[in-house]
Write a protein that holds these residues in place. Structure first.
Motif, PDB file in Angstrom:
ATOM      1  N   LEU A 468       0.802  -1.229  -0.001  1.00  0.00           N
ATOM      2  CA  LEU A 468       0.062   0.021  -0.117  1.00  0.00           C
ATOM      3  C   LEU A 468       0.837   1.193   0.009  1.00  0.00           C
ATOM      4  O   LEU A 468       0.649   2.186  -0.782  1.00  0.00           O
ATOM      5  CB  LEU A 468      -0.998  -0.080   1.180  1.00  0.00           C
ATOM      6  N   TYR A 469       2.046   1.397   0.875  1.00  0.00           N
ATOM      7  CA  TYR A 469       2.673   2.300   0.855  1.00  0.00           C
ATOM      8  C   TYR A 469       3.591   2.569  -0.294  1.00  0.00           C
ATOM      9  O   TYR A 469       3.619   3.552  -0.969  1.00  0.00           O
ATOM     10  CB  TYR A 469       3.848   2.179   1.973  1.00  0.00           C
ATOM     11  N   ARG A 470       3.873   1.517  -1.140  1.00  0.00           N
ATOM     12  CA  ARG A 470       4.563   1.700  -2.215  1.00  0.00           C
ATOM     13  C   ARG A 470       3.742   2.198  -3.559  1.00  0.00           C
ATOM     14  O   ARG A 470       4.204   2.896  -4.217  1.00  0.00           O
ATOM     15  CB  ARG A 470       5.099   0.286  -2.718  1.00  0.00           C
ATOM     16  N   THR A 471       2.520   1.608  -3.328  1.00  0.00           N
ATOM     17  CA  THR A 471       1.555   2.232  -4.490  1.00  0.00           C
ATOM     18  C   THR A 471       1.084   3.549  -4.107  1.00  0.00           C
ATOM     19  O   THR A 471       1.325   4.571  -5.129  1.00  0.00           O
ATOM     20  CB  THR A 471       0.087   1.288  -4.267  1.00  0.00           C
ATOM     21  N   LEU A 472       1.077   4.075  -2.978  1.00  0.00           N
ATOM     22  CA  LEU A 472       0.703   5.480  -2.696  1.00  0.00           C
ATOM     23  C   LEU A 472       1.820   6.478  -2.889  1.00  0.00           C
ATOM     24  O   LEU A 472       1.723   7.396  -3.479  1.00  0.00           O
ATOM     25  CB  LEU A 472       0.326   5.624  -1.314  1.00  0.00           C
ATOM     26  N   LEU A 473       2.952   5.962  -2.527  1.00  0.00           N
ATOM     27  CA  LEU A 473       4.213   6.927  -2.842  1.00  0.00           C
ATOM     28  C   LEU A 473       4.462   7.052  -4.486  1.00  0.00           C
ATOM     29  O   LEU A 473       4.999   7.858  -4.773  1.00  0.00           O
ATOM     30  CB  LEU A 473       5.520   6.324  -1.992  1.00  0.00           C
ATOM     31  N   ALA A 474       4.301   5.853  -4.827  1.00  0.00           N
ATOM     32  CA  ALA A 474       4.650   6.207  -6.504  1.00  0.00           C
ATOM     33  C   ALA A 474       3.460   6.640  -7.203  1.00  0.00           C
ATOM     34  O   ALA A 474       4.024   7.617  -7.873  1.00  0.00           O
ATOM     35  CB  ALA A 474       4.447   4.594  -7.181  1.00  0.00           C
ATOM     36  N   LEU A 475       2.105   6.756  -6.695  1.00  0.00           N
ATOM     37  CA  LEU A 475       1.383   7.776  -7.292  1.00  0.00           C
ATOM     38  C   LEU A 475       1.322   9.120  -7.006  1.00  0.00           C
ATOM     39  O   LEU A 475       1.207  10.207  -7.920  1.00  0.00           O
ATOM     40  CB  LEU A 475      -0.153   7.072  -6.995  1.00  0.00           C
ATOM     41  N   ARG A 476       1.786   9.239  -5.828  1.00  0.00           N
ATOM     42  CA  ARG A 476       2.102  10.718  -5.191  1.00  0.00           C
ATOM     43  C   ARG A 476       3.242  11.285  -6.209  1.00  0.00           C
ATOM     44  O   ARG A 476       2.924  12.662  -6.328  1.00  0.00           O
ATOM     45  CB  ARG A 476       2.566  10.603  -3.771  1.00  0.00           C
ATOM     46  N   ARG A 477       4.136  10.397  -6.482  1.00  0.00           N
ATOM     47  CA  ARG A 477       5.270  11.182  -7.212  1.00  0.00           C
ATOM     48  C   ARG A 477       4.963  11.363  -8.544  1.00  0.00           C
ATOM     49  O   ARG A 477       5.167  12.460  -9.084  1.00  0.00           O
ATOM     50  CB  ARG A 477       6.597  10.224  -7.022  1.00  0.00           C
ATOM     51  N   ALA A 478       4.029  10.364  -9.215  1.00  0.00           N
ATOM     52  CA  ALA A 478       3.757  10.691 -10.631  1.00  0.00           C
ATOM     53  C   ALA A 478       2.873  11.806 -10.883  1.00  0.00           C
ATOM     54  O   ALA A 478       2.947  12.277 -11.766  1.00  0.00           O
ATOM     55  CB  ALA A 478       3.030   9.419 -11.116  1.00  0.00           C
ATOM     56  N   LEU A 479       2.028  11.807  -9.831  1.00  0.00           N
ATOM     57  CA  LEU A 479       0.856  12.945  -9.831  1.00  0.00           C
ATOM     58  C   LEU A 479       1.326  14.294  -9.311  1.00  0.00           C
ATOM     59  O   LEU A 479       0.514  15.124  -9.153  1.00  0.00           O
ATOM     60  CB  LEU A 479      -0.308  12.643  -9.442  1.00  0.00           C
ATOM     61  N   ARG A 480       2.643  13.959  -8.808  1.00  0.00           N
ATOM     62  CA  ARG A 480       3.110  15.405  -8.111  1.00  0.00           C
ATOM     63  C   ARG A 480       2.075  16.046  -7.119  1.00  0.00           C
ATOM     64  O   ARG A 480       2.183  17.093  -7.166  1.00  0.00           O
ATOM     65  CB  ARG A 480       3.551  16.639  -9.144  1.00  0.00           C
ATOM     66  N   LEU A 481       1.602  15.076  -6.255  1.00  0.00           N
ATOM     67  CA  LEU A 481       0.595  15.485  -5.419  1.00  0.00           C
ATOM     68  C   LEU A 481       1.199  16.733  -4.453  1.00  0.00           C
ATOM     69  O   LEU A 481       0.591  17.509  -3.862  1.00  0.00           O
ATOM     70  CB  LEU A 481       0.010  14.635  -4.637  1.00  0.00           C
ATOM     71  N   GLY A 482       2.314  16.245  -3.885  1.00  0.00           N
ATOM     72  CA  GLY A 482       3.048  17.329  -3.013  1.00  0.00           C
ATOM     73  C   GLY A 482       3.014  18.808  -3.522  1.00  0.00           C
ATOM     74  O   GLY A 482       3.183  19.703  -2.801  1.00  0.00           O
TER      75      GLY A 482
END
Length: 550
Positions: A468-482
């Motif tokens: 779950l963490y790996r998935t969330l972190l990958a999406l966060r990076r790809a979508l530039r959510l930060g």
């Protein structure tokens, strides 16, 4: 300059004692960390923050520093640190180290010199020595140590007589520096340069709000966790900001033109309200400050919504990114903290002992996964604490004889202390000490439930907390959510957090159900990630979060 990597970085805290033990002595070390760094690259974080590894008698697990420019033999040596830094950089990970500027160890050469010097001497002027009240027999004021008992200890003078008192906001082995002293300021600035010259990418500043004390050291009408913090004479005094402006000039001087190579400063500042905390991250001061208000916010929709909104507004007002954190080495892990009934208001949960009411482990982990899915979508930077990606709970049944936190001893057991969140990480279910090291007995005993939570039991397993963490972190990076902007959504029950985060790379809709009634997902939604299994067109269960595209 570059994109300022720290504005949306995910930074992973390693507590060196408890990450990985390479030599079998039961205590984690720098070579152990280096060997396990690929785990973090695979996880998808941007940087690693190391808790103290400096030369220390370890009365407070390294936060009592005797030599700021060397590695304690427990953890290795400077060559091992250099190897760690090089390996991290090879893996694309930046390295942040702790700096402990409020106090030193009582075994620091400066303090040892102060003990044999006369009152009023230059050696004593580096620390806060004062005459006692009532003829010297009582402490100079009523301040209390955060670890329990008075914040003052009386010394025996070189001639054998009882003499002055010295201030220690923490353990007696951690005397506070006097930051009105130019020599103290110069020394700590030189320490920053020493580690910057070795290639570190930034510093986490321990007790950042405590360096300057109110003039005259007046009695306090407030306890250590008063609100607002600035009313307590030992915390959040205006003079700290001049110190950090100087520090910012130092770190800025190490930036590389046209590269994303900022060296950063992050404050551990337990400061309320959020507006006071925002002063630490003004443009010419620190880059980040931990958002402890968010950490202390209960898993209740109204409280979460209020804290998130307020936190973002306060950071935006000074042009800084907000930070988000749910666990660290000083608080009960959120997989256990959230396993208790949630009450409105901010709560700092103390340690948990075997005789205390126990959290509901199933509820706690479910809420922790959902809370993490909310946190990792929020604009700004996020901090993770080692093992939370495995869903590790607090070790709540540690025997008292195993506890090593000075808080436990100084309060005579009234506070269970922080050992429960510091238990060594499990890597392999069938290995000695669950893969922490080659020995059977780590410095703190691991609870049996760590076996099924070991990293090798979760890696590649769909639905595991690690994946779950790996998935969330990958999406966060790809979508530039930060780097995105948060917008709250209407049309959902009050018990649901519903918002979008929009960046130049895309948009995600986040729903978190904090109520007891399942909530239908919007029609036509595509599930990107979810803290609990959910099918398109299905309902979102209680204590669950989902990332969607609409």
């Amino acid at each position: 300059m570059g994109e300022q990597w720290w504005r949306d970085a995910v930074i992973y805290q390693i507590y060196p004692r408890s990450w990985a033990d390479s030599d079998g002595d039961g205590i984690g070390d720098l070579p152990g960390i280096t060997a396990r760094l690929p785990h973090l690259a695979d996880l998808g974080v941007d940087a690693v923050w190391l808790s103290p590894f400096y030369t220390s008698p370890q009365h407070d697990a390294g936060y009592d520093v005797a030599d700021y420019r060397d590695v304690d033999p427990l953890f290795g040596d400077l060559a091992a640190f250099d190897a760690l830094t090089a390996r991290a950089h090879d893996l694309g990970l930046r390295v942040i180290v702790d700096i402990v500027p409020n106090h030193s160890s009582s075994e620091h050469p400066w303090f040892q010199a102060a003990l044999v010097a006369e009152p009023g001497s230059p050696e004593r002027a580096r620390y806060i020595f004062r005459e006692g009240r009532d003829g010297g027999d009582l402490p100079p004021n009523n301040w209390q140590s955060l670890f329990g008992g008075p914040a003052w200890t009386r010394v025996t003078e070189p001639d054998g007589s009882l003499g002055q008192w010295y201030l220690h906001l923490f353990d007696t082995s951690q005397p506070d520096f006097d930051w009105t002293n130019a020599e103290v300021r110069s020394e700590l600035e030189d320490v920053l340069r020493f580690w910057l010259d070795r290639g570190v990418d930034g510093f986490r500043i321990d007790v950042a709000h405590g360096l300057v004390k109110a003039d005259g050291l007046p009695d306090s009408e407030y306890d250590q966790w008063s609100e607002p913090t600035g009313l307590a004479p030992m915390w959040d005094q205006p003079g700290v900001h001049d110190i950090y402006r100087n520090w910012r000039r130092i770190t800025d001087s190490y930036a590389v033109e046209d590269q994303d190579a900022d060296r950063i400063l992050c404050a551990e500042a337990w400061v309320l309200p959020a507006g006071a905390l925002a002063r630490y991250v003004r443009e010419d001061e620190l880059h980040q400050s931990f958002n402890f208000e968010y950490l202390m916010t209960p898993w209740l929709a109204d409280d979460q919504r209020r804290t998130i909104t307020h936190s973002l507004a306060q950071a935006e007002a000074v042009g800084a990114p907000q930070t988000w954190v749910l666990s660290n080495h000083d608080v009960v892990r959120h997989a256990s903290r959230l396993g208790y009934p949630q009450q409105p208001g901010l709560h700092r949960v103390d340690g948990i002992g075997a005789d205390d009411p126990q959290p509901d482990a199933e509820v706690g982990l479910r809420r922790a996964r959902a809370a993490t899915a909310v946190m990792l979508a929020l604009p700004g930077s996020a901090y993770l604490f080692q093992g939370e990606e495995l869903g590790l709970p607090e070790a709540t049944r540690l025997p008292d004889e195993a506890r090593q936190d000075p808080t436990f001893a100084r309060t005579e057991g009234a506070s269970k202390g922080r050992d429960g969140c510091r238990v060594p990480v499990p890597w392999e279910a069938d290995a000695p000490s669950y893969g922490f090291g080659p020995g059977e007995h780590p410095w703190l005993p691991q609870p049996p439930e760590y076996e099924t939570l070991a990293a090798d039991q979760q890696r590649g397993v769909p639905g595991s907390t690690l994946e779950l963490y790996r998935t969330l972190l990958a999406l966060r990076r790809a979508l530039r959510l930060g780097r995105g902007t948060l917008t709250w959504l209407d049309g959902f029950p009050d018990t649901v957090l519903a918002f979008t985060v929009t960046s130049r790379a895309g948009q995600v809709t986040v729903l978190a159900n904090l109520g007891e009634v399942p909530v239908p997902l919007p029609e036509g939604a595509t599930v990107l990630a979810s803290s609990q299994p959910v099918d398109p067109g299905a309902q979102l269960g209680t204590d669950a979060s989902v990332w969607l595209t609409l």
